[in-house]
Design a protein around this motif. Structure first.
Motif, short mmCIF file in Angstrom:
data_model
loop_
_atom_site.label_atom_id
_atom_site.label_comp_id
_atom_site.label_asym_id
_atom_site.label_seq_id
_atom_site.Cartn_x
_atom_site.Cartn_y
_atom_site.Cartn_z
N ALA A 1 -6.34 20.93 -10.71
CA ALA A 1 -5.39 20.15 -11.49
C ALA A 1 -4.49 19.35 -10.57
CB ALA A 1 -4.57 21.06 -12.39
N LEU A 2 -4.03 19.98 -9.50
CA LEU A 2 -3.15 19.29 -8.55
C LEU A 2 -3.90 18.13 -7.89
CD1 LEU A 2 -0.54 19.11 -6.90
CD2 LEU A 2 -1.53 20.73 -5.29
N LEU A 3 -5.07 18.47 -7.36
CA LEU A 3 -5.87 17.44 -6.67
C LEU A 3 -6.19 16.29 -7.61
CD1 LEU A 3 -7.54 16.65 -4.12
CD2 LEU A 3 -9.48 17.71 -5.25
N GLY A 4 -6.68 16.65 -8.80
CA GLY A 4 -7.08 15.63 -9.77
C GLY A 4 -5.90 14.76 -10.17
N GLY A 5 -4.76 15.39 -10.42
CA GLY A 5 -3.58 14.65 -10.84
C GLY A 5 -3.15 13.65 -9.79
N LEU A 6 -2.99 14.11 -8.56
CA LEU A 6 -2.54 13.21 -7.49
C LEU A 6 -3.55 12.09 -7.26
CD1 LEU A 6 -1.03 15.75 -4.93
CD2 LEU A 6 0.15 14.38 -6.64
N LEU A 7 -4.82 12.48 -7.24
CA LEU A 7 -5.88 11.50 -7.00
C LEU A 7 -5.86 10.42 -8.08
CD1 LEU A 7 -7.98 11.53 -4.77
CD2 LEU A 7 -9.63 12.33 -6.44
N LEU A 8 -5.72 10.88 -9.33
CA LEU A 8 -5.75 9.92 -10.43
C LEU A 8 -4.56 8.97 -10.34
CD1 LEU A 8 -7.51 9.35 -12.94
CD2 LEU A 8 -5.77 10.51 -14.26
N GLY A 9 -3.38 9.54 -10.02
CA GLY A 9 -2.20 8.70 -9.89
C GLY A 9 -2.40 7.63 -8.83
N LEU A 10 -2.96 8.04 -7.69
CA LEU A 10 -3.17 7.09 -6.59
C LEU A 10 -4.21 6.04 -6.96
CD1 LEU A 10 -3.15 9.50 -3.49
CD2 LEU A 10 -1.43 7.80 -4.12
N VAL A 11 -5.35 6.51 -7.45
CA VAL A 11 -6.44 5.59 -7.76
C VAL A 11 -5.99 4.56 -8.78
CG1 VAL A 11 -8.67 5.44 -8.91
CG2 VAL A 11 -8.30 7.16 -7.16
N GLU A 12 -5.26 5.02 -9.78
CA GLU A 12 -4.76 4.11 -10.81
C GLU A 12 -3.87 3.03 -10.20
OE1 GLU A 12 -4.24 6.62 -14.85
OE2 GLU A 12 -2.59 5.41 -14.15
N ASN A 13 -2.99 3.47 -9.32
CA ASN A 13 -2.06 2.53 -8.72
C ASN A 13 -2.75 1.52 -7.82
OD1 ASN A 13 0.38 2.92 -9.81
ND2 ASN A 13 1.36 3.74 -7.99
N PHE B 1 0.83 -1.20 0.00
CA PHE B 1 0.00 0.00 0.00
C PHE B 1 0.86 1.25 0.00
CE2 PHE B 1 -2.12 3.39 2.37
CZ PHE B 1 -3.24 3.56 1.59
N TRP B 2 1.87 1.30 0.89
CA TRP B 2 2.69 2.50 0.96
C TRP B 2 3.56 2.65 -0.28
CZ3 TRP B 2 1.19 6.25 3.68
CH2 TRP B 2 0.48 6.02 4.86
N GLU B 3 4.00 1.51 -0.78
CA GLU B 3 4.79 1.57 -2.00
C GLU B 3 3.96 2.14 -3.14
OE1 GLU B 3 7.04 -2.10 -2.48
OE2 GLU B 3 6.89 -1.74 -4.63
N LEU B 4 2.72 1.63 -3.22
CA LEU B 4 1.81 2.12 -4.26
C LEU B 4 1.53 3.60 -4.07
CD1 LEU B 4 -0.74 -0.81 -4.34
CD2 LEU B 4 0.87 -0.19 -6.14
N THR B 5 1.46 4.03 -2.83
CA THR B 5 1.19 5.44 -2.57
C THR B 5 2.33 6.31 -3.10
OG1 THR B 5 0.03 4.76 -0.59
CG2 THR B 5 0.59 7.09 -0.77
N VAL B 6 3.55 5.88 -2.83
CA VAL B 6 4.69 6.68 -3.28
C VAL B 6 4.75 6.75 -4.82
CG1 VAL B 6 7.20 6.84 -3.35
CG2 VAL B 6 6.05 6.25 -1.21
N THR B 7 4.66 5.59 -5.46
CA THR B 7 4.72 5.61 -6.92
C THR B 7 3.50 6.32 -7.50
OG1 THR B 7 3.79 3.40 -6.90
CG2 THR B 7 6.16 3.55 -7.19
N GLY B 8 2.36 6.15 -6.86
CA GLY B 8 1.14 6.82 -7.32
C GLY B 8 1.28 8.33 -7.24
N LEU B 9 1.87 8.81 -6.14
CA LEU B 9 2.04 10.25 -6.00
C LEU B 9 3.00 10.79 -7.06
CD1 LEU B 9 2.20 10.83 -2.13
CD2 LEU B 9 0.41 11.55 -3.72
N ALA B 10 4.05 10.00 -7.35
CA ALA B 10 5.01 10.45 -8.36
C ALA B 10 4.33 10.56 -9.73
CB ALA B 10 6.20 9.50 -8.43
N LEU B 11 3.62 9.50 -10.10
CA LEU B 11 2.90 9.52 -11.37
C LEU B 11 1.87 10.64 -11.38
CD1 LEU B 11 2.48 8.01 -14.04
CD2 LEU B 11 0.77 6.60 -12.88
N GLY B 12 1.17 10.77 -10.24
CA GLY B 12 0.16 11.82 -10.12
C GLY B 12 0.74 13.21 -10.26
N SER B 13 1.97 13.40 -9.77
CA SER B 13 2.61 14.72 -9.89
C SER B 13 2.81 15.07 -11.36
CB SER B 13 3.96 14.73 -9.21
OG SER B 13 3.84 14.35 -7.88
N ILE B 14 3.20 14.07 -12.14
CA ILE B 14 3.40 14.33 -13.57
C ILE B 14 2.06 14.64 -14.24
CG2 ILE B 14 4.10 13.27 -15.74
CD1 ILE B 14 6.30 11.83 -14.11
#
Lengths: 362, 374, 258
Positions: free
Chosen positions: B322-334, B10-23
């Motif tokens: 945009a920030l919220l949506g991006g991060l959220l999308l990255g997390l949800v996807e992961n 879960f935490w690993e997914l959170t970190v990678t999700g946030l990174a992807l979400g930032s992009i």
């Protein structure tokens, strides 16, 4: 400067001038012209055998009748369907390839993967299921306005493709093979090599679709669609049930897309998810916009051009998508309304109301 | 799967999700800015991102002459050299994307607004000539040149004299955007060195673990992406809120006509808006290559669709959205792909968008830069 | 004459913190021409929009022939019998004048996709009816000579009258005209006055929002005045004209300006 304008007017009057002459003919002359046109179209596969004409139309590198069926007929059908949604009702659908895929996949499932139905029976079922998909997608999304609708439909197209790709039941990325072919009828045998029977079948589908759409366009339904495109709020305040008619436009468009899919699946006998990439949606849209969004005959012309030109002009086949991209931009700059812009009113009414000067398409 | 492993994942997914979400968020900013000002989905913004990744590739492999492998190893750099190199690559990527965005605006959008300038007309005239020569002329060089020479002035004159002051319908802008998007991506696919193949970008950064959090190793490249994206977003927010040009952007977003009457140079503001979006996409592009070490002509498409989804999710026209949506999308996807399998990743993103739009038709935070539509 | 057609009962309309209508009560009686006037921003158009379902009132009810309009969708309100025109002309610009009116006439028709594809006898009958009725309306409004012209190519005066024809085609009981005389010269206004009276003779009830006092005072049976979202007067034109509150709020301003 005036030289350029003059030239441009001449080019455009080539189209409209022809129309004027046509309208000036009497009823019987017109019907025989129509008849001749239809016969000429059914004889299209033999055009390359005609001395001079053949040189012009024939496609280098690929069989002419295969191009006619697999490319031109499919694109024309799809352009007709998408034109209802985008051109007439003004709903921007970027996922139209999804309905095309549904039609093809339902045919494949029913006749090969999970059933043994004949193609002819799969046809109506596939069209109805495509329409159902139109309703399922349309009901939640048609309340959204233009841009949101565009992105949601785009997502829908992708969901369909990815679902097909990831579900074993749908053949996953292997796809589905051994799709049944249309049965022999009217002395036509639908085999593997000869594309001509498929072309006759497809062309007949095109005529049926044109017939149906023509009736819809010049009725209460068509008026409601155009009113929605022109001003949705005003339309609703004039008593148009906008949601209902938008959903109809979407559903009818989906059905025609599905029909094209059925025809495609029956011809090639084998489909996989890579046949339905998102980029295809963009080519479809290009066809409609290029030919003339909102004008059925414009959309047909666009479908023909987008499908046929790359095959005819092989020297840019690897740059085909690039050329369409640039042409789309140029088209929007030079002639946003397409090659054959939509006409206002319909022709036989115009002839009757000749008493006053028309100032249409200024 | 034992419980502790799930937590860890879960935490690993959170970190990678946030990174992807930032992009996603950085690219989403470009969509949101342009939408806020012009009410236009800049469909070609995805290709601006793609151009940025190629800018980053050129910067590292050509300008800095860094090979993919040095003596069989990655060309790692350390210390100040690394920082200077990374900053340099990012600036070049931003430059590519920024210029790309501005050129795009002047060629594909501005003429449709009815006030195209000479630059746009020249490019369009040249493109017309290119198409004419490609489609109607055989490939002999001399014929191509004749066609170019004959067509360019005619279409230039036509654009300058007959198309001024005519505003195209809304749909035309979107179609033009789609066309431009296709053309840019295909141009790279046709004419770049390896065409449609994948390009590797030199890996300058050794991807070590920076620190451990909740039992999860946080890799340095992910940390750079998240922090870098945040810094860029703060800079953008400051620019929009504190500077004169930023005020202009907000004014035009509120009401372009009134702004024009009050003396705001709307065309300049539009260029600034595109440039800002481009710069953000360029930054995102560099961060992307940092994590994934690769690019391709069609890399923008799906990422662009996702980022636009993120922008709509948060509320298009709204910078925070945009920030919220991006991060959220990255997390949800992961998270989603961990549950349902990676092959469903894109499906999950679109389903989330559909569900959000059904309940909040203007996204989570609403359209703030833009006005509500009647 | 005395039957109440539309009842505006204590309607309050707020947008965020702004109160556009404050406890307005208004009744429109069968067969009358009611003029609704007020200075700019007084809430006239908001009144209109609440009536036609564009906005739902914050408080209070609007009922038409005793039926509450709150639950109805916009197109259903049209079917109940309220039709409107728009202050800033909103025709379907890519349709001919005749087609514009036919869209209105279609509101009372039933044939849908099935009927259109099969061309059932009902559909053909409805289509013929729509066309004939729309042509009649164009003749009634005096613009039938341009029936086949695209709406966007019509002269301004024609467009204004086409809007009225389109609204009439929905067979309303109540016709709401939103500043129909905007941009007209005195001669055209005179023609419009006659037209409105002619419309009433046909049995329609008319609500008229107008800026131009001459038009309102000449044709209205009754005039209601809005100011800052509140109704400040309601009565015969002559009485309203002499009402000090009205003069202060509106007529005075108008007199000074002209």
């Amino acid at each position: 400067m005036s030289l350029v304008l003059n030239f441009w007017l001449r080019v455009t009057s080539l189209f409209s001038g022809f129309g004027e002459q046509f309208r000036a003919m009497n009823k019987w002359q017109r019907y025989s012209a129509y008849g001749l046109g239809v016969v000429a179209l059914y004889l299209l596969p033999y055009w390359p055998d005609v001395p001079v004409l053949g040189q012009i139309v024939n496609t280098p590198g690929s069989q002419f009748e295969t191009v006619l069926n697999d490319q031109v007929v499919i694109f024309v059908l799809i352009a007709l369907g998408l034109n209802v949604v985008v051109g007439i009702a003004g709903l921007l659908d970027l996922g139209y390839v999804g309905f095309y895929a549904v039609g093809a996949y339902v045919t494949a499932i029913l006749t090969s993967a999970h059933g043994n139905l004949p193609w002819l029976l799969a046809l109506p079922i596939a069209v109805v299921i495509s329409m159902l998909f139109g309703v399922i997608l349309g009901t939640p999304t048609l309340r959204l306005r233009g841009d949101y609708l565009a992105i949601v439909t785009l997502g829908f197209g992708e969901i369909i493709r990815l679902t097909a790709k990831n579900m074993d039941w749908l053949g996953a990325s292997r796809g589905i093979s051994n799709i049944k072919k249309p049965p022999s009828m009217f002395g036509l045998k639908f085999g593997v090599l000869d594309a001509k029977p498929y072309f006759y079948l497809g062309l007949t589908m095109v005529f049926i679709v044109i017939f149906i759409l023509h009736r819809l366009e010049y009725s209460r339904v068509g008026r409601a669609w155009v009113a929605i495109r022109e001003d949705e709020d005003a339309a609703e305040l004039m008593g148009v049930n906008t949601f209902k008619f938008k959903l109809w436009a979407f559903t009818i468009g989906a059905g025609i897309g599905g029909l094209a899919g059925v025809h495609y699946a029956g011809k090639v006998g084998f489909i996989n998810p890579d046949n339905f990439p998102l980029q295809l949606s963009i080519l479809f849209l290009a066809a409609v916009v290029l030919g003339g969004s909102g004008n059925m005959y414009g959309a047909i012309l666009g479908g023909i051009l987008v499908a046929y030109m790359p095959e005819r002009l092989r020297n840019f086949s690897d740059k085909r998508i690039l050329v369409f991209g640039i042409v789309l931009v140029l088209m929007m700059v030079f002639r946003p309304e397409g090659i054959l812009p939509k006409r206002v009113g319909n022709e036989h009414k115009k002839r009757r109301a000749k008493s006053q000067e028309g100032e249409v398409a200024s | 799967m034992p419980d502790w492993l799930i937590i860890r994942t879960f935490w690993e997914l959170t970190v990678t999700g946030l990174a992807l979400g930032s992009i996603y968020a950085l690219v989403a900013l470009g969509y949101t800015l342009v939408y806020g000002v012009l009410r236009l989905i800049n469909f070609a913004h995805s290709e601006i991102f793609m151009v940025g990744t190629f800018g980053a590739l050129l910067a590292s492999s050509q300008f800095l002459s860094i090979p993919l492998l040095e003596d069989g190893n990655y060309p790692y750099r350390t210390g100040m050299t690394l920082i200077i190199f990374l900053v340099f690559i990012m600036l070049i990527a931003m430059l590519f994307s920024g210029i790309g965005a501005v050129v795009l605006e002047r060629v594909a959008y501005r003429p449709l607004r009815g006030n195209g300038d000479a630059f746009g007309a020249v490019v369009l005239a040249f493109l017309t000539a290119f198409i004419v020569s490609l489609v109607f002329v055989d490939q002999a060089k001399i014929n191509v040149i004749i066609a170019l020479l004959a067509t360019t002035p005619i279409s230039y004159a036509y654009l300058r004299f007959f198309k001024q002051g005519r505003k195209a319908p809304r749909l035309a802008f979107l179609i033009s955007a789609i066309g431009a998007s296709t053309a840019i991506s295909e141009a790279v696919g046709v004419w770049s060195k390896h065409g449609r193949d994948q390009y590797q970008t030199p890996r300058l950064l050794e991807k070590k673990t920076l620190f451990t959090m909740f039992g999860t190793d946080v890799r340095i490249d992910y940390a750079i992406v998240i922090v870098g994206a945040l810094l860029m977003m703060i800079a953008l927010t400051l620019f929009v809120n504190k500077t004169r040009l930023g005020r202009g952007v907000r004014a035009v977003a509120q009401d372009a006509e009134t702004s024009r009457i009050l003396g705001v140079n709307v065309d300049l503001i539009i260029i600034v808006t595109f440039a800002l979006g481009g710069v953000m996409a360029g930054g995102a592009a560099m961060l992307f290559t940092l994590v994934y070490d690769q690019t391709r002509f069609n890399i923008g498409f799906i990422l662009g669709v996702k980022s636009f989804t993120a922008a709509v999710l948060g509320g298009i026209g709204n910078l925070k959205g945009a920030l919220l949506g991006g991060l959220l999308l990255g997390l949800v996807e992961n998270y989603g792909s961990a549950i349902f399998g990676g092959q469903w990743k894109d499906v999950i993103a679109f389903v989330v968008l559909l569900v959000v739009l059904m309940f909040r038709p203007t996204g989570l935070l609403g359209e703030s830069l833009g006005k509500a539509r009647v | 004459m005395s039957e109440v057609l539309l009842d505006f009962n204590n309607v309050t309309m707020q947008f965020g913190g702004v109160t556009a209508l404050n406890e307005v009560s208004l009744q429109i009686k069968q067969g009358e021409i009611l003029g609704l006037i007020g200075p700019n921003g007084a809430g006239k158009t908001t009144c209109f929009n609440v009536m036609t379902g564009v906005y739902a009132p914050t408080l209070g009810t609007v009922s038409f022939e005793g039926k509450n309009l709150a639950k109805l969708k916009r197109f259903e309100i049209t079917k109940v019998g309220i039709a409107r025109t728009f202050q800033n002309i909103r025709l379907f610009s890519e349709m001919t004048a005749l087609e514009n009116v036919m869209v209105g006439a279609d509101a009372r028709k039933k044939a849908s996709v099935g009927g259109a594809i099969l061309r059932t006898s009902r559909q053909r009958h409805e289509e013929k009816e729509s066309r004939e009725r729309s042509m009649e309306l164009l003749q009634f409004m005096g613009i039938s000579d341009r029936a086949e012209t695209a709406a966007r190519n019509l002269p301004y005066g024609y467009q204004r009258r086409l809007e009225i024809a389109r609204a009439l085609a929905t067979e309303p009981k109540l016709l709401c005209l939103d500043e129909p005389a905007a941009g007209f010269n005195p001669a055209e206004k005179e023609e419009l006055n006659e037209l409105i009276l002619k419309i009433r003779e046909q049995g329609y009830t008319v609500l008229l929002i107008e800026h131009d006092m001459n038009v309102v005072m000449k044709v209205s049976d009754r005039v209601a005045v809005l100011d800052f979202g509140q109704k400040i007067a309601d009565g015969l034109p002559a009485d309203v004209r002499n009402n000090p509150a009205v003069i202060a709020a509106y007529l005075g301003v108008e007199d000074n300006a002209s």
